[in-house]
Design a protein around this motif. Sequence first.
Motif, PDB file in Angstrom:
ATOM      1  N   GLY A 294       0.799  -1.219   0.000  1.00 33.51           N
ATOM      2  CA  GLY A 294       0.000   0.000   0.000  1.00 33.51           C
ATOM      3  C   GLY A 294       0.828   1.264   0.000  1.00 33.51           C
ATOM      4  N   ALA A 295       2.098   1.148   0.410  1.00 36.21           N
ATOM      5  CA  ALA A 295       2.972   2.319   0.482  1.00 36.21           C
ATOM      6  C   ALA A 295       3.799   2.525  -0.785  1.00 36.21           C
ATOM      7  CB  ALA A 295       3.906   2.181   1.681  1.00 36.21           C
ATOM      8  N   LEU A 296       3.709   1.608  -1.753  1.00 35.17           N
ATOM      9  CA  LEU A 296       4.576   1.660  -2.933  1.00 35.17           C
ATOM     10  C   LEU A 296       4.499   2.992  -3.679  1.00 35.17           C
ATOM     11  CD1 LEU A 296       4.197  -1.904  -4.516  1.00 35.17           C
ATOM     12  CD2 LEU A 296       6.330  -0.834  -3.780  1.00 35.17           C
ATOM     13  N   ALA A 297       3.285   3.457  -3.959  1.00 37.90           N
ATOM     14  CA  ALA A 297       3.137   4.672  -4.773  1.00 37.90           C
ATOM     15  C   ALA A 297       3.713   5.891  -4.066  1.00 37.90           C
ATOM     16  CB  ALA A 297       1.668   4.897  -5.119  1.00 37.90           C
ATOM     17  N   VAL A 298       3.469   5.995  -2.760  1.00 40.18           N
ATOM     18  CA  VAL A 298       4.009   7.118  -1.993  1.00 40.18           C
ATOM     19  C   VAL A 298       5.528   7.016  -1.911  1.00 40.18           C
ATOM     20  CG1 VAL A 298       4.017   8.276   0.258  1.00 40.18           C
ATOM     21  CG2 VAL A 298       1.881   7.358  -0.674  1.00 40.18           C
ATOM     22  N   ASP A 299       6.027   5.797  -1.768  1.00 39.68           N
ATOM     23  CA  ASP A 299       7.469   5.593  -1.637  1.00 39.68           C
ATOM     24  C   ASP A 299       8.232   6.054  -2.873  1.00 39.68           C
ATOM     25  OD1 ASP A 299       9.704   4.227  -0.035  1.00 39.68           O
ATOM     26  OD2 ASP A 299       9.899   3.302  -2.014  1.00 39.68           O
ATOM     27  N   ALA A 300       7.589   6.069  -4.028  1.00 42.13           N
ATOM     28  CA  ALA A 300       8.270   6.457  -5.273  1.00 42.13           C
ATOM     29  C   ALA A 300       8.425   7.965  -5.421  1.00 42.13           C
ATOM     30  CB  ALA A 300       7.495   5.910  -6.477  1.00 42.13           C
ATOM     31  N   LEU A 301       7.747   8.748  -4.596  1.00 39.90           N
ATOM     32  CA  LEU A 301       7.755  10.195  -4.788  1.00 39.90           C
ATOM     33  C   LEU A 301       9.157  10.818  -4.752  1.00 39.90           C
ATOM     34  CD1 LEU A 301       4.518  11.213  -2.825  1.00 39.90           C
ATOM     35  CD2 LEU A 301       4.856  11.095  -5.303  1.00 39.90           C
ATOM     36  N   PRO A 302      10.062  10.376  -3.870  1.00 37.07           N
ATOM     37  CA  PRO A 302      11.407  10.967  -3.931  1.00 37.07           C
ATOM     38  C   PRO A 302      12.092  10.768  -5.283  1.00 37.07           C
ATOM     39  CG  PRO A 302      11.100   9.821  -1.854  1.00 37.07           C
ATOM     40  CD  PRO A 302       9.913   9.487  -2.714  1.00 37.07           C
ATOM     41  N   ASP A 303      11.848   9.632  -5.936  1.00 38.83           N
ATOM     42  CA  ASP A 303      12.436   9.383  -7.252  1.00 38.83           C
ATOM     43  C   ASP A 303      11.807  10.253  -8.340  1.00 38.83           C
ATOM     44  OD1 ASP A 303      14.029   7.415  -6.113  1.00 38.83           O
ATOM     45  OD2 ASP A 303      12.638   5.792  -6.610  1.00 38.83           O
ATOM     46  N   LEU A 304      10.617  10.764  -8.053  1.00 34.87           N
ATOM     47  CA  LEU A 304       9.880  11.558  -9.035  1.00 34.87           C
ATOM     48  C   LEU A 304       9.899  13.051  -8.704  1.00 34.87           C
ATOM     49  CD1 LEU A 304       6.758   9.206  -9.281  1.00 34.87           C
ATOM     50  CD2 LEU A 304       8.591   9.408 -10.963  1.00 34.87           C
ATOM     51  N   ALA A 305      10.694  13.442  -7.717  1.00 31.05           N
ATOM     52  CA  ALA A 305      10.629  14.808  -7.180  1.00 31.05           C
ATOM     53  C   ALA A 305      10.781  15.881  -8.259  1.00 31.05           C
ATOM     54  CB  ALA A 305      11.686  14.990  -6.091  1.00 31.05           C
ATOM     55  N   ASP A 306      11.743  15.724  -9.146  1.00 34.14           N
ATOM     56  CA  ASP A 306      11.959  16.743 -10.182  1.00 34.14           C
ATOM     57  C   ASP A 306      10.816  16.766 -11.186  1.00 34.14           C
ATOM     58  OD1 ASP A 306      14.363  17.432  -9.017  1.00 34.14           O
ATOM     59  OD2 ASP A 306      15.556  16.116 -10.305  1.00 34.14           O
ATOM     60  N   LEU A 307      10.233  15.618 -11.453  1.00 38.22           N
ATOM     61  CA  LEU A 307       9.156  15.514 -12.435  1.00 38.22           C
ATOM     62  C   LEU A 307       7.858  16.132 -11.928  1.00 38.22           C
ATOM     63  CD1 LEU A 307       7.997  14.268 -15.102  1.00 38.22           C
ATOM     64  CD2 LEU A 307       7.517  12.200 -13.758  1.00 38.22           C
ATOM     65  N   ILE A 308       7.567  16.008 -10.635  1.00 42.33           N
ATOM     66  CA  ILE A 308       6.244  16.368 -10.122  1.00 42.33           C
ATOM     67  C   ILE A 308       6.160  17.773  -9.551  1.00 42.33           C
ATOM     68  CG2 ILE A 308       5.735  13.959  -9.621  1.00 42.33           C
ATOM     69  CD1 ILE A 308       6.268  14.503  -6.686  1.00 42.33           C
ATOM     70  N   ARG A 309       7.270  18.449  -9.429  1.00 42.38           N
ATOM     71  CA  ARG A 309       7.242  19.775  -8.813  1.00 42.38           C
ATOM     72  C   ARG A 309       6.257  20.693  -9.546  1.00 42.38           C
ATOM     73  NH1 ARG A 309      12.243  20.434  -8.798  1.00 42.38           N
ATOM     74  NH2 ARG A 309      12.581  19.600  -6.692  1.00 42.38           N
ATOM     75  N   GLY A 310       5.298  21.247  -8.779  1.00 50.90           N
ATOM     76  CA  GLY A 310       4.309  22.163  -9.346  1.00 50.90           C
ATOM     77  C   GLY A 310       3.160  21.485 -10.068  1.00 50.90           C
ATOM     78  N   LYS A 311       3.083  20.151  -9.998  1.00 48.11           N
ATOM     79  CA  LYS A 311       2.053  19.419 -10.745  1.00 48.11           C
ATOM     80  C   LYS A 311       1.079  18.717  -9.796  1.00 48.11           C
ATOM     81  CE  LYS A 311       4.997  18.668 -14.781  1.00 48.11           C
ATOM     82  NZ  LYS A 311       5.622  17.664 -15.679  1.00 48.11           N
ATOM     83  N   SER A 312      -0.052  18.305 -10.362  1.00 46.70           N
ATOM     84  CA  SER A 312      -1.028  17.522  -9.598  1.00 46.70           C
ATOM     85  C   SER A 312      -0.722  16.037  -9.775  1.00 46.70           C
ATOM     86  CB  SER A 312      -2.454  17.830 -10.060  1.00 46.70           C
ATOM     87  OG  SER A 312      -2.640  17.479 -11.414  1.00 46.70           O
ATOM     88  N   VAL A 313      -0.663  15.327  -8.650  1.00 49.68           N
ATOM     89  CA  VAL A 313      -0.244  13.924  -8.643  1.00 49.68           C
ATOM     90  C   VAL A 313      -1.224  13.118  -7.797  1.00 49.68           C
ATOM     91  CG1 VAL A 313       1.613  12.314  -8.085  1.00 49.68           C
ATOM     92  CG2 VAL A 313       2.170  14.656  -8.804  1.00 49.68           C
TER      93      VAL A 313
END
Length: 415
Positions: free
Chosen positions: A285-304
């Motif tokens: 259940g934590a997998l999707a949240v756990d990936a956020l550090p790897d996606l930090a540059d991609l998601i900045r300022g976006k809706s996720v």
Amino acid sequence: MTDFATAARHASDALRQLFPPTPLQRNDHLSQRFEADIWLKREDLTPVRSYKLRGAFNAMRKVMAAHPDQRIFVCASAGNHAQGVAFACRHFGVQGVIFMPVTTPQQKIAKTRTFGGDAVEIRLTGDYFDRALAAAQAYCAETGGHFLSPFDDADVIEGQASVGVEILEQLGGMPDLLVLPVGGGGLASGVRRYLHTQPNPCAMRYIEPEGGASLVAALQAGGPVTLPRVDSFVDGAAVARIGTQTYAQLADIDPVDVLQAPEDRICVTMLDMLNVEGIVLEPAGALAVDALPDLADLIRGKSVVCVTSGGNFDFERLPEVKERAMRFSGVKKYFILRLPQRPGALRDFLEILGPDDDIARFEYLKKSARNFGTVLIGIETSDAANFARLFARMDEAGFTWRDITLDETLAGFLV
């Protein structure tokens, strides 16, 4: 594609017999941390605390509509799928026969019985899942029962697609990015297929446990392959072979869009969500949240949107989760120390510890040598940087030592 979208919406509507749409909640803590607009689709809040109920219910609903005389449904599962099948069997008033390995924790067996009541019979068979699966399929052949796959079934995939239906309705449109956990692929394939029926589908990322990356293995091989070894820690998503039908829906994914989450880092995420947000997530259940550090540059300022796929966490596992999280964060280490066999040697070692260094484990491994003894030591500290200073002081004092924290073989035997 349009037919699938209609079927997914029908599945979503039918599920309202069982529970309202799971919440889509904006998470301020994660939004601030990653400078993005982050939402959690709380599948850990279904009646069985996972999305698996959706696929089991939809498959059972459609089978019964096509074959009204079908009264026996069978599955093999030691986790969320079993609980979803049990809940749906009780709802429909049909008989469920659930095969589980003998090694299944009593907590999971008890929860399955609670959800299914008199409608469910649990059969404990074999030490491993494969034996339980073979027994379930043999039972279906003997009795005419309908086997409910946890993911590799068109009706199950359609039921899991209802998660995507709800996200778009609740958000009022597409997010910029959707982050989906992947085990056998039922959730990812269903939601992805539904979103691709809509105008301008959003970008997606798919997250697997590092020790069970069956999707990326299939993408690299051009078809489903069986992993030679699977780390079972993320038990809700540690699948050795992705489904044939689910892979067909995911085969054109760019492998770079599939990320692997290290099991120890998942533990850090689970503790963070529990301690900061009061949200109980199982490892999968934590997998999707756990990936956020790897996606930090991609998601900045976006809706996720991150799908938190399950919250069936046995708190007896909490000490293991804390241990693995501390090791990953670098604030706990184990090492072997050669300690001189003379009065005051232990005191000399204790005096080089820093003010925030705490001995969590101390065990003599060998005292037969005349001049030196071998000691296993576990140290916890407040900051990972403290270890560099501690080890420098140990070297300066002339101690011989070896860090075994990341040595799986030695740590497995000694820790």
